[in-house]
Motif scaffolding. Structure first.
Motif, mmCIF file in Angstrom:
data_model
loop_
_atom_site.group_PDB
_atom_site.id
_atom_site.type_symbol
_atom_site.label_atom_id
_atom_site.label_comp_id
_atom_site.label_asym_id
_atom_site.label_seq_id
_atom_site.Cartn_x
_atom_site.Cartn_y
_atom_site.Cartn_z
ATOM 1 N N PRO A 348 16.371 -9.906 117.240
ATOM 2 C CA PRO A 348 16.078 -8.471 117.206
ATOM 3 C C PRO A 348 16.225 -7.848 115.827
ATOM 4 O O PRO A 348 15.484 -6.930 115.476
ATOM 5 N N ASN A 349 17.172 -8.349 115.039
ATOM 6 C CA ASN A 349 17.406 -7.684 113.745
ATOM 7 C C ASN A 349 16.318 -7.961 112.724
ATOM 8 O O ASN A 349 16.352 -7.424 111.623
ATOM 9 N N GLU A 350 15.325 -8.780 113.075
ATOM 10 C CA GLU A 350 14.228 -9.031 112.133
ATOM 11 C C GLU A 350 13.087 -8.032 112.311
ATOM 12 O O GLU A 350 12.046 -8.165 111.669
ATOM 13 N N TYR A 351 13.265 -7.042 113.189
ATOM 14 C CA TYR A 351 12.167 -6.101 113.439
ATOM 15 C C TYR A 351 12.631 -4.654 113.283
ATOM 16 O O TYR A 351 13.812 -4.350 113.436
ATOM 17 N N SER A 352 11.674 -3.807 112.988
ATOM 18 C CA SER A 352 12.005 -2.385 112.808
ATOM 19 C C SER A 352 10.959 -1.516 113.496
ATOM 20 O O SER A 352 11.168 -1.057 114.606
ATOM 21 N N ILE A 353 9.791 -1.320 112.855
ATOM 22 C CA ILE A 353 8.748 -0.533 113.507
ATOM 23 C C ILE A 353 7.713 -1.480 114.090
ATOM 24 O O ILE A 353 7.201 -2.369 113.396
ATOM 25 N N LEU A 354 7.450 -1.329 115.383
ATOM 26 C CA LEU A 354 6.469 -2.180 116.059
ATOM 27 C C LEU A 354 5.245 -1.328 116.353
ATOM 28 O O LEU A 354 5.290 -0.453 117.223
ATOM 29 N N ALA A 355 4.161 -1.535 115.599
ATOM 30 C CA ALA A 355 2.938 -0.736 115.787
ATOM 31 C C ALA A 355 2.050 -1.472 116.779
ATOM 32 O O ALA A 355 1.703 -2.636 116.569
#
Ligand SMILES: NC(=O)C1=CN([C@@H]2O[C@H](COP(=O)(O)OP(=O)(O)OC[C@H]3O[C@@H](n4cnc5c(N)ncnc54)[C@H](OP(=O)(O)O)[C@@H]3O)[C@@H](O)[C@H]2O)C=CC1
Ligand SMILES: O=C(O)CCC(=O)C(=O)O
Ligand SMILES: [Mg+2]
Length: 473
Positions: A348-355
């Motif tokens: 999870p910590n490898e992601y931020s904004i998921l477009a």
């Protein structure tokens, strides 16, 4: 101007300039109570909003709530099938920013979604759903605090446009005939495929304009985040649907590398640049081999294309992005939709904004919410250039309706998003503080209570959770 409702006498509208809200100290904000659990959620939430604004600003700021009608309540007020009266649309149009509870959509037949209709009528093209963990919230995951993502979901097109034809209807039969006998054979890549004669047909339009304006908003948001969270992931199923989902990815990359060229780097560009940084003598072809492990087995044309890509990237951005400068830019990558569902759980910590496009974002926002504490803690906003409607990710949860037991956290946090959008940060912070303290103290509704160790018994009611939040301001 209104048929059956009257705006509050005191207060004024929120207006918009260049897509941003201009907020008076006493805005009139229309609210839709909502169906099902809306009857429990709205009164609890309103109490929290009013208490936070009062404590933060005394008498200098106040929201004048304007009750407007949609769903079952609207039918009671305006008559049969009047699910979304013109009064309600006029109020949102006049006052700019609104908040709503959930509205029921029947499955299989009946009316189409009122929630989707509102997003389309007001062109609220970005559905923003942050999935952030609140300390102390129980979760089925071991490290829920590692998840801190914001789903940026395209909100007006995709299958939600609702253009579909029922199996066996005259138009459906005509369409299948046209496709099978004319359009499919005229498209060689479709070979001898045929649509089963007993199929229903739905249309999935994904436009360049719709995709790019969503990605633009996602990028603008990424630029406001701390450096470590400046990452935008384009989520798609482009391996299967090349001209809709694949195009979304391609248009996304096109947008970021044109409008945000100096502020962003794509993942592939970062590989090319770091390969050269690691070995300045690396040839273009050696670099191409490293970024594409399957290079050896590619056709010469494809190999030439990859070499061309490496050359173009180095010529275009080595000066501005090379020698590690790219590490200061917003990273843009893409992931296939099924893979992102496991990625947000395992890394999870490898992601931020998921477009995302509309359907993928709908699925993904519920899944991400489950990790961060469940649908009772999942807020959302529907944002356009000249209006915005705030609403939770969840629906009407009919089996819990009217029992004063569901978690109002999701609607309350949607209100927090609204206050932040309005620039009323102090009131938003009070609510977040109150909610965090209530949860940390085990003062929670049934959904969180059952996950706690040991389980909290009895859980708080919906209304009691709101009171606990206010107590902890
Ligand atoms: N924007 C909107 O207005 C939306 C409307 N809908 C509509 O809502 C209706 C019902 O949909 P459904 O599939 O049941 O999905 P819901 O999101 O309404 O509910 C599913 C489950 O999620 C949990 N849940 C939902 N809200 C809360 C809450 N506030 N606090 C705690 N737990 C909550 C409950 O789980 P449990 O029972 O396990 O505790 C509930 O049974 C449909 O008509 C659908 O179309 C759906 C999504 C969005
Ligand atoms: O409109 C509906 O009934 C469902 C919409 C939905 O699930 C969502 O927007 O997340
Ligand atoms: Mg949904």
């Amino acid at each position: 101007m209104y048929e059956k409702i009257t705006p509050p006498q005191v207060g004024s509208p929120i207006t918009f300039k260049d897509g941003e809200p201009i907020v008076p100290d006493n805005p009139i904000i229309p609210f839709i109570r909502g169906d099902g659990t809306g009857i429990d959620l709205w009164p609890a939430s309103e109490r929290v909003f009013d208490a936070a604004v009062k404590q933060a600003y005394g008498d200098t700021r106040k929201i004048s709530w304007f009750k407007v009608y949609a769903g079952d309540e609207a039918c009671e007020m305006y008559g049969t099938y009047q699910y979304l009266p013109e009064d309600t649309l006029a109020a949102i149009r006049e006052f700019g920013v609104a908040i709503k509870g959930p509205l029921t959509t029947p499955i299989g037949g009946g009316i189409r979604s009122l929630n989707v209709a509102l997003r389309q009528i007001f062109d609220l093209y970005a559905c923003v759903r942050p999935c952030t963990y609140y300390q102390g919230t129980p979760s089925p995951h071991k490290n829920p605090e590692k998840l801190d993502v914001i789903v940026y979901r395209e909100n007006t097109e995709d299958i939600y446009l609702g253009i579909e034809w029922k199996q066996g209807s005259e138009i459906c039969d005509r369409l299948i005939k046209l496709l099978n006998e004319d359009l499919i054979p005229a498209t060689p890549e479709h070979g001898t495929k045929q649509i089963p004669l007993d199929a229903g047909i739905g249309i999935k339009p994904i436009s360049k304009h719709g995709s790019q304006r969503l990605v633009r908003r996602a990028m603008q948001h990424a630029l406001r985040l701390p450096k470590a969270k400046q990452l935008v992931t384009l989520v798609h199923k482009g391996n299967i649907m090349k001209y809709t989902e694949g195009a979304f990815r391609d248009w996304g990359y096109e947008l970021v590398t044109s409008e945000f060229r100096m502020e962003c780097v794509t993942e592939r560009e970062s590989w090319i640049l770091s390969n050269k940084e690691g070995n300045p003598d690396l040839t273009i072809e050696e670099n191409a081999r490293e970024i594409d492990p399957g290079y050896e087995s590619m056709t010469p044309d494809k190999q030439d294309a990859i070499c061309g890509e490496v050359k173009a990237v180095l010529e275009a951005i080595w000066d501005s992005h090379g020698n590690g400068q790219w590490k200061e830019k917003v990273m843009v990558n893409d992931r296939i939709a099924d893979s992102i569902f496991q990625q947000i759980q395992t890394r999870p910590n490898e992601y931020s904004i998921l477009a995302t496009m509309n359907l993928n974002g709908d699925y993904l926002s519920d899944a991400a919410a489950a990790i961060a504490g469940g649908l009772g803690m999942a807020p959302g906003a529907n944002i356009g250039d000249s209006s915005a409607i705030f609403e939770a990710t969840h629906g009407t949860a009919p089996k819990h309706a009217g029992r004063d037991r569901v978690n109002p956290g999701s609607v309350i946090l949607s209100g927090v998003m609204m206050l932040e959008y309005m620039g009323w940060q102090e009131a938003a912070e009070l609510i977040k503080k109150g909610m965090a303290a209530a949860i940390a103290g085990g003062e929670v509704t049934y959904d969180l209570a059952r996950l706690m160790e040991p389980p909290v018994d009895p859980p708080l009611k919906c209304s009691e959770f709101a009171e606990a939040i206010i107590r902890h301001f």
